[in-house]
Design a protein around this motif. Structure first.
Motif, PDB file in Angstrom:
ATOM      1  N   THR A 178      -2.437  25.355  -8.174  1.00  0.00           N
ATOM      2  CA  THR A 178      -1.191  24.630  -8.423  1.00  0.00           C
ATOM      3  C   THR A 178      -1.435  23.495  -9.414  1.00  0.00           C
ATOM      4  O   THR A 178      -2.565  23.051  -9.601  1.00  0.00           O
ATOM      5  CB  THR A 178      -0.615  24.019  -7.133  1.00  0.00           C
ATOM      6  OG1 THR A 178      -1.513  22.999  -6.695  1.00  0.00           O
ATOM      7  CG2 THR A 178      -0.460  25.055  -6.047  1.00  0.00           C
ATOM      8  N   ARG A 179      -0.350  23.065 -10.024  1.00  0.00           N
ATOM      9  CA  ARG A 179      -0.467  21.971 -10.991  1.00  0.00           C
ATOM     10  C   ARG A 179      -0.882  20.677 -10.300  1.00  0.00           C
ATOM     11  O   ARG A 179      -1.702  19.927 -10.812  1.00  0.00           O
ATOM     12  CB  ARG A 179       0.861  21.788 -11.722  1.00  0.00           C
ATOM     13  CG  ARG A 179       1.158  22.898 -12.706  1.00  0.00           C
ATOM     14  CD  ARG A 179       2.620  22.928 -13.072  1.00  0.00           C
ATOM     15  NE  ARG A 179       3.043  21.693 -13.714  1.00  0.00           N
ATOM     16  CZ  ARG A 179       2.996  21.498 -15.037  1.00  0.00           C
ATOM     17  NH1 ARG A 179       2.574  22.432 -15.822  1.00  0.00           N
ATOM     18  NH2 ARG A 179       3.387  20.361 -15.557  1.00  0.00           N
ATOM     19  N   THR A 180      -0.299  20.424  -9.121  1.00  0.00           N
ATOM     20  CA  THR A 180      -0.687  19.215  -8.391  1.00  0.00           C
ATOM     21  C   THR A 180      -2.176  19.277  -8.037  1.00  0.00           C
ATOM     22  O   THR A 180      -2.884  18.274  -8.128  1.00  0.00           O
ATOM     23  CB  THR A 180       0.146  19.069  -7.110  1.00  0.00           C
ATOM     24  OG1 THR A 180       1.501  19.319  -7.436  1.00  0.00           O
ATOM     25  CG2 THR A 180       0.015  17.691  -6.524  1.00  0.00           C
ATOM     26  N   SER A 183      -4.101  18.369 -11.038  1.00  0.00           N
ATOM     27  CA  SER A 183      -4.054  16.914 -11.244  1.00  0.00           C
ATOM     28  C   SER A 183      -5.016  16.215 -10.301  1.00  0.00           C
ATOM     29  O   SER A 183      -5.685  15.261 -10.679  1.00  0.00           O
ATOM     30  CB  SER A 183      -2.662  16.347 -10.959  1.00  0.00           C
ATOM     31  OG  SER A 183      -1.682  17.095 -11.577  1.00  0.00           O
TER      32      SER A 183
ATOM     33  N   ARG B 105       3.133   9.825 -21.579  1.00  0.00           N
ATOM     34  CA  ARG B 105       4.372  10.573 -21.379  1.00  0.00           C
ATOM     35  C   ARG B 105       5.387  10.323 -22.492  1.00  0.00           C
ATOM     36  O   ARG B 105       6.319  11.092 -22.671  1.00  0.00           O
ATOM     37  CB  ARG B 105       4.976  10.244 -19.996  1.00  0.00           C
ATOM     38  CG  ARG B 105       4.262  11.005 -18.892  1.00  0.00           C
ATOM     39  CD  ARG B 105       4.440  10.401 -17.538  1.00  0.00           C
ATOM     40  NE  ARG B 105       3.477  10.996 -16.605  1.00  0.00           N
ATOM     41  CZ  ARG B 105       3.768  12.014 -15.804  1.00  0.00           C
ATOM     42  NH1 ARG B 105       4.969  12.520 -15.798  1.00  0.00           N
ATOM     43  NH2 ARG B 105       2.840  12.515 -15.017  1.00  0.00           N
ATOM     44  N   LEU B 132      -0.166  18.777 -18.232  1.00  0.00           N
ATOM     45  CA  LEU B 132       0.401  18.449 -16.916  1.00  0.00           C
ATOM     46  C   LEU B 132       1.684  17.641 -17.019  1.00  0.00           C
ATOM     47  O   LEU B 132       2.493  17.626 -16.097  1.00  0.00           O
ATOM     48  CB  LEU B 132      -0.627  17.669 -16.081  1.00  0.00           C
ATOM     49  CG  LEU B 132      -1.715  18.529 -15.447  1.00  0.00           C
ATOM     50  CD1 LEU B 132      -2.792  17.663 -14.830  1.00  0.00           C
ATOM     51  CD2 LEU B 132      -1.122  19.449 -14.402  1.00  0.00           C
ATOM     52  N   ARG B 134       4.014  18.304 -19.045  1.00  0.00           N
ATOM     53  CA  ARG B 134       5.099  19.193 -19.489  1.00  0.00           C
ATOM     54  C   ARG B 134       5.464  20.154 -18.375  1.00  0.00           C
ATOM     55  O   ARG B 134       4.687  20.402 -17.466  1.00  0.00           O
ATOM     56  CB  ARG B 134       4.647  20.009 -20.703  1.00  0.00           C
ATOM     57  CG  ARG B 134       4.314  19.164 -21.897  1.00  0.00           C
ATOM     58  CD  ARG B 134       3.577  19.952 -22.940  1.00  0.00           C
ATOM     59  NE  ARG B 134       4.347  21.083 -23.433  1.00  0.00           N
ATOM     60  CZ  ARG B 134       3.851  21.982 -24.285  1.00  0.00           C
ATOM     61  NH1 ARG B 134       2.620  21.872 -24.717  1.00  0.00           N
ATOM     62  NH2 ARG B 134       4.607  22.977 -24.690  1.00  0.00           N
ATOM     63  N   SER B 135       6.691  20.707 -18.452  1.00  0.00           N
ATOM     64  CA  SER B 135       7.041  21.656 -17.405  1.00  0.00           C
ATOM     65  C   SER B 135       7.565  22.980 -17.974  1.00  0.00           C
ATOM     66  O   SER B 135       7.969  23.856 -17.227  1.00  0.00           O
ATOM     67  CB  SER B 135       8.075  21.042 -16.458  1.00  0.00           C
ATOM     68  OG  SER B 135       9.114  20.479 -17.218  1.00  0.00           O
ATOM     69  N   ASP B 136       7.518  23.129 -19.297  1.00  0.00           N
ATOM     70  CA  ASP B 136       8.009  24.385 -19.877  1.00  0.00           C
ATOM     71  C   ASP B 136       6.887  25.420 -19.926  1.00  0.00           C
ATOM     72  O   ASP B 136       6.040  25.390 -20.797  1.00  0.00           O
ATOM     73  CB  ASP B 136       8.560  24.132 -21.282  1.00  0.00           C
ATOM     74  CG  ASP B 136       7.566  23.378 -22.157  1.00  0.00           C
ATOM     75  OD1 ASP B 136       6.801  22.557 -21.612  1.00  0.00           O
ATOM     76  OD2 ASP B 136       7.534  23.620 -23.377  1.00  0.00           O
ATOM     77  N   ARG B 137       6.882  26.341 -18.946  1.00  0.00           N
ATOM     78  CA  ARG B 137       5.815  27.302 -18.812  1.00  0.00           C
ATOM     79  C   ARG B 137       5.518  28.063 -20.104  1.00  0.00           C
ATOM     80  O   ARG B 137       4.369  28.179 -20.541  1.00  0.00           O
ATOM     81  CB  ARG B 137       6.178  28.333 -17.741  1.00  0.00           C
ATOM     82  CG  ARG B 137       5.411  28.158 -16.459  1.00  0.00           C
ATOM     83  CD  ARG B 137       6.129  28.904 -15.348  1.00  0.00           C
ATOM     84  NE  ARG B 137       5.803  28.344 -14.046  1.00  0.00           N
ATOM     85  CZ  ARG B 137       4.725  28.709 -13.352  1.00  0.00           C
ATOM     86  NH1 ARG B 137       3.908  29.612 -13.822  1.00  0.00           N
ATOM     87  NH2 ARG B 137       4.470  28.158 -12.184  1.00  0.00           N
TER      88      ARG B 137
END
Lengths: 318, 288
Positions: A178-180, A183, B105, B132, B134-137
């Motif tokens: 997962t991204r979390t 991180s 950011r 991390l 960004r959120s556009d897969r």
């Protein structure tokens, strides 16, 4: 020595290590992300487990067990978040030792809170797994008076171990996929660089505390369902501390293996009639020292491998 | 009462001025930086970076180049430093006092000195940490492919632990990780540090290409004036916490002092041996 009992005691001890592993993992999680050794882990899980009991019990809310467990885990997550936000974040920048002592103070505070809110009586924690019919397994190579030997394992022992290992796998998958999780792993390596790629490390600390609270409480519930619930529950961290150090403070597999090893040795030490070398009197002393044995092993291991069995090596490359 | 219309006010109201490409995206106005409340490191630095520009910051050890970058990226706060005078603006937003993760950011990504990869993560995981924010897969996947295209050596190393890569490979990952954030401004702190001369050349060629192809502005701190001036549009020379010289890269490469002290050339343009220069003469500085 009563060697016929060896497999029975070894496996029981090993399986006992499962819930300990969860508690150890909570400590490792916080240490990895923020280099804080959390001495209040035991009291965090005490409060989580007590709330679970309260949500379930007649004296409390009387909810079904599954709902009580979910609510109990929520309480422990919130408690973790609160601790991070109210006591540790204001201390950012202070020497690590002060922060670690703060967690020690917290452990006393939380213990006191538990006494004030829940009282000191022994509670009946509901049985989650089948208590009666234990599993009977016949061992292939061991015989006793020409009869095949039987291994008798309580169902809740086996299932607790299963649940603990499931949690370990879930946690590992969380970190890996997962991204979390990414991180968190990045933050664990280097705070400055983590910030420079835009990770809000304060959030990550909060998440670590919440997660540590949750998995610690899962461990606490598994222990409470087997052996009842009272204010002495936090004592289990005395087995988790050496497990964490044994595995190497920063290693997740290390914490799990360390806990299983600690469980195993505690099982072996409790073996009755192990008077084969030192005589009956010494055997009695050894048998009643199952709390100290992990620390003796820990001492020996740390002398040989100061980073623990699986401590992370610093990669130096110039 | 009539408010006097100053030129700055006028230009900020004029739509023409806003659309003009010469409006700097990053503007540092006369900042002073003090570490631990006592050590004065920057004594009034002003500089600006325009959209799509490569700006070099040159100077010897201890001149304050890295501190300038850290003042922009906010990492100064981590080292007990503070901007005590002046301000830093990025698209009109004040950056001094902003936490480093928030600066990132906004689209300013710093490649730290000494590469600073996450050592126990793999190459690809390191690159992904850059995205991390960004959120556009789909966009992230595309950026990853783009980074692999800029650095053809990396795809083969994607599952290797970053700590065991060579210095050059680590620098590529560090720059690639910054690119993954799709930055508007990249801050590079001594990308040549500890690399073989040929590799330094490659890295600067790629920096040049990245700037031309994706239009990201780049500010690069260097001691190696030779390569830095080749890739830059504009350059500043720092000494003792001040900017002592600035100009287009061509102007600076032509400057007699720069030639002598940073490029090792005489006025006629030939290489000279420093063995023939008296020691005290070499120590010349712009500020006493």
């Amino acid at each position: 020595m009563n060697w016929q009992l060896l497999p029975q005691f070894a496996i029981t001890g090993f399986l006992n290590g499962g819930p300990i592993a969860l508690i150890a993992l909570g400590i490792v999680l916080i240490f990895k992300s923020s280099e804080i050794f959390n001495f209040s882990q035991g009291q965090m899980l005490l409060i989580g487990t007590l709330s679970t009991w309260w949500f379930w019990a007649e004296e409390g809310l009387g909810l079904p067990l599954w709902a009580a467990i979910i609510l109990g885990l929520t309480v422990s997550a919130i408690l973790g978040l609160l601790i991070e936000r109210l006591t540790l974040r204001p201390m950012t920048g202070q020497p690590l030792l002060s922060i670690i002592l703060m967690t020690l103070a917290l452990s006393q505070f939380l213990q006191g809170m538990a006494i004030l809110t829940f009282g000191t009586t022994q509670r009946n924690f509901p049985a989650i797994f089948e208590v009666t019919s234990p599993y009977k397994i016949s061992l292939p190579f061991f015989t006793y008076n020409n009869n095949p030997m039987m291994l008798i394992l309580k169902q809740n022992l086996v299932w607790s171990f299963g649940v603990a290992m499931l949690c370990v796998i879930l946690l590992w998958a969380f970190f890996q996929y997962t991204r979390t999780g990414l991180s968190m792993r990045a933050t664990a390596e280097d705070h400055e660089t983590a910030q420079s790629v835009g990770i809000r490390i304060n959030h990550i600390f909060g998440i670590s505390w919440a997660l540590a609270g949750i998995i610690g409480t899962v461990g606490g519930i598994l222990i409470a369902t087997a052996s009842g619930l009272d204010l002495s529950l936090p004592i289990v961290v005395l087995a988790a501390f050496p497990a964490v150090l044994l595995g190497g403070l920063e290693s997740i597999p290390g914490a799990v293996i360390g806990s299983l090893l600690i469980g195993l040795t505690q099982g072996l030490v409790a073996l009755p009639n192990n008077d084969f070398i030192l005589g009956a009197e010494a055997a009695q002393v050894i048998r009643s020292s199952s709390e100290i044995i992990p620390y003796i092993i820990l001492l020996i291991v740390l002398v040989i491998r100061p980073d623990g069995l699986f401590g992370q090596k610093r990669i130096e490359r110039i | 009462m009539i408010f006097p219309l100053t030129p700055t006010l006028l230009s900020s109201f004029s739509p023409l001025a806003l659309s003009s490409s010469s409006l700097p995206m990053l503007k540092i106005n006369n900042i002073e930086v003090i570490y631990s409340d006592v050590i004065l490191v920057l004594r009034g630095i002003s500089l600006s970076v325009e959209q799509g520009q490569v700006v070099s910051l040159l100077g010897a050890n201890g001149a304050g180049k890295s501190t300038t970058l850290k003042a922009i990226s906010g990492l100064l706060l981590r080292e007990d430093g503070a901007v005590t005078r002046g301000n830093i603006e990025f698209d009109g937003q004040r950056l001094d006092r902003m936490a480093p993760e928030e600066v990132t950011r906004l689209g300013i990504v710093q490649v730290l000195e000494g590469r600073r990869l996450f050592q126990h993560l793999t190459t690809e995981e390191n690159l992904l940490t850059g995205a991390l924010i960004r959120s556009d897969r789909a966009g992230i996947k595309q950026s990853l492919e783009q980074v692999y295209e800029y650095f053809p050596a990396l795809p083969a190393l994607r599952n290797k632990t970053a700590g065991y890569l060579s210095g050059g490979e680590q620098q590529m990952v560090a720059i690639g990780r910054a690119l993954m954030a799709k930055p508007r401004l990249m801050l590079l702190d001594e990308p040549s540090l500890g690399l073989a001369p040929l590799l330094v050349r490659d890295i600067f060629d790629i920096i040049h290409r990245i700037n031309k192809e994706s239009g990201v502005s780049i500010m690069v701190v260097e001691q190696n004036a030779n390569v830095a001036l080749r890739a830059a549009d504009y350059a500043y020379v720092m000494e003792n916490g001040r900017i002592v010289l600035d100009g287009t890269a061509a102007q600076l490469a032509d400057n007699a002092d720069i030639k002598e002290f940073y490029l090792g050339l005489t006025a006629v343009g030939e290489r000279k041996s420093y063995r023939n220069v008296k020691h005290y003469k070499r120590r010349k500085r712009w500020l006493g």
